[in-house]
Scaffold this active site. Structure first.
Site: not given
Ligand code: ZN
Length: 419
Positions: A279-280, A283, A361, A365
Site C-alpha cells: 500500500h505504501e 503511494h 488511499e 489500496d
C-alpha cells in the site's frame, strides 16, 4: 481598536470554524455512542465486543478533549490578536533592543515559546492521561522532557537562520521579496527532506537495520516488483513512546529508506506486513508523495504572494488588533498575524483536502491488491484498527469532512470487491 471589515470577517469565520468543529464532533460522539453495543457484522468474526467498546470510548474521549482544545485555542488566538496580546509583546520586546532585526527575531521567538507553553497542558493531558488510560502511552516524564529539550534546540538551530533570512529579504529585497522568500522556503524544505532521516530523526529514535532474513527478503522482492530502488530497511523503536504502530517511507534519492515501527512488526505476520508495505509503495508508484510536495510548494507560493500584498496594508495590522509601528519594521508582526490567522481562512477547505487524500488511499489500496493481495491487506487493516482503537463506525459527515483515510467498512468493502 478600529472595527474594520477584516475584523468582522475574521471574527465571523472564527465563530463559524468553532461552530462547525463542535457540531461535527458532537455528531461523531453521538454516532459512535449509538453503535457502541454492537460490532458491525462484517467485523464481528474478527473483533470482539470489548475491543469495539474500547475503540468507541477512546474515540469519544479524544473528541471531547479536541472540542475543549479548539475553544481554548480560539481564546488564545483572539487574546493575541484582537485583544492586543501581540502588540503588548512587541512593546515589551522593543525595550530589550532597538536593533530592528534582533527585535523582530526576539518577537518571533517569544511568541513561538508562548504558544508552545500554552499548548503544553493539552499535550501533557493527552499523553499522560488520555493515551495512558487506554494503554497507549509508553512515554516516561523524563523522556517527554528530553524530547521537548531536543525539539527546542533543533527548532532554534533551524528556525533562527531561516527567520533571519526571511526578515532580511522582507527589508532589503524590494517589492518582490515574497518570491525570493518562497524560493528560500522551498529550498529549506527540500533540505529538510534530505537531512530529516539521517540527522534529525535519529536524535529522537533508534534505527536498526531489519535483521529478519525471511521478511527482509520478501520486502526486497516486493520493492523490486514495484520498481522501487531501496536503500535500507530499518526498524524504529516506536514502542518507547507509544503502542500505536506504523510504517513509513522517508528520504529521497540515495537516502530513501523504509522504516517500520517495532510495534507494527510485533503485531503483523509477514504476509500482512508485505500488504501494508505494498500500500505504501502504491503511494510512491502513483506519485502521490511527489504530487503532495508539489502542491504544498504551490500553496506556499500563493500564501507568500498574498502576504507580500497584505504586509503593506495598514488595515491588515489594525484589523487584527495591532497598530503598525512607525519607528521600525513590521515584518515579523506581518508574519505572525498571517500564520496565526490563515488557518481560520482555510478551514473550510478541509473537506476538499480530505477528499483528495481519500482518493489517493483508494488508489494505493488497489495497487496493494494487485501487488500483494486484498485479503492480506484486509487482515492487516483489521488488526491495526483493533490495536489502535480506531472506530469502525464513524459518523459519515464527520468522516467526509476530516478523514484522510476512508472509513474502515468502506475501505474493506472496496478491497473485498477487488478480491
Ligand atoms: Zn495510505
Amino acid at each position: 481598536m478600529p472595527l474594520t471589515a477584516l475584523t468582522l470577517l475574521f471574527v465571523s469565520l472564527l465563530l463559524a470554524d468553532i461552530c462547525v468543529r463542535l457540531w461535527l464532533a458532537s455528531r461523531q460522539i453521538r454516532h459512535v455512542a449509538r453503535h457502541r453495543d454492537q460490532v458491525p457484522p462484517e467485523f464481528a468474526p474478527r473483533i470482539g465486543l470489548a475491543s469495539h467498546q474500547r475503540a468507541a470510548d477512546y474515540t469519544v474521549a479524544r473528541m471531547r478533549l479536541g472540542m475543549l482544545e479548539r475553544v481554548y485555542d480560539a481564546v488564545i488566538l483572539v487574546a493575541l490578536t484582537l485583544l492586543g496580546g501581540l502588540q503588548a509583546i512587541d512593546l515589551l520586546v522593543a525595550q530589550v533592543t532597538s536593533h530592528d532585526l534582533l527585535r523582530q527575531l526576539l518577537l518571533l521567538g517569544s511568541v513561538a515559546l508562548l504558544l508552545g507553553l500554552l499548548g503544553l497542558p493539552f499535550t501533557l493531558w493527552r499523553q499522560f492521561r488520555l493515551e495512558a488510560r487506554f494503554g497507549f502511552n509508553r512515554m516516561t516524564p523524563g523522556l517527554f522532557a528530553a524530547d521537548l529539550a531536543k525539539g527546542l534546540v533543533v527548532a532554534l538551530l533551524l528556525g533562527t537562520p531561516l527567520a533571519a533570512a526571511i526578515l532580511w529579504l522582507m527589508a532589503e529585497a524590494g517589492a518582490l521579496w515574497w518570491l525570493w522568500a518562497w524560493g528560500l522556503w522551498t529550498l529549506f524544505n527540500l533540505l529538510l527532506l534530505f537531512i530529516y532521516p539521517t540527522f534529525i530523526a535519529p536524535l529522537f529514535n533508534k534505527f536498526t537495520p531489519l535483521t529478519d532474513p525471511e521478511l527482509a527478503g520478501r520486502i526486497k522482492q516486493l520493492a523490486q516488483r514495484c520498481g522501487f530502488a531501496l536503500n535500507g530497511l530499518f526498524v524504529m523503536d516506536g514502542s518507547r513512546r507509544s503502542a500505536h504502530g506504523n510504517a513509513y517511507f522517508t528520504g529521497f534519492g540515495k537516502a530513501r529508506r523504509i522504516v517500520f515501527f517495532d510495534t507494527l512488526l510485533a503485531r503483523l505476520n509477514p504476509d500482512e506486513i508485505e500488504a501494508v508495505l505494498a500500500h505504501e509503495l502504491g503511494h510512491f508508484a502513483k506519485r502521490h508523495i511527489i504530487k503532495r510536495i508539489a502542491l504544498s510548494f504551490g500553496a506556499a507560493l500563493l500564501f507568500f504572494a498574498v502576504l507580500g500584498w497584505l504586509a503593506q496594508q495598514p488595515w491588515f495590522y489594525e484589523g487584527l488588533g495591532v497598530l503598525p509601528r512607525l519607528d521600525g519594521r513590521n515584518d515579523a508582526m506581518a508574519l505572525l498575524l498571517f500564520f496565526l490567522a490563515i488557518p481560520v481562512f482555510t478551514f473550510m477547505l478541509t473537506p476538499v483536502a480530505s477528499w483528495y487524500s481519500r482518493r489517493d488511499e483508494f488508489e494505493a489500496d488497489r495497487y496493494a491488491a494487485t501487488q500483494s493481495s486484498p485479503d492480506r491487506l484486509v487482515s492487516a487493516l483489521v488488526k491495526l484498527y483493533d490495536d489502535n482503537a480506531a472506530t469502525l463506525t464513524p459518523d459519515p459527515v464527520h468522516s467526509a469532512f476530516y478523514d484522510s483515510h476512508p472509513p474502515a467498512a468502506v475501505r474493506i468493502r472496496h478491497l473485498t470487491q477487488a478480491a
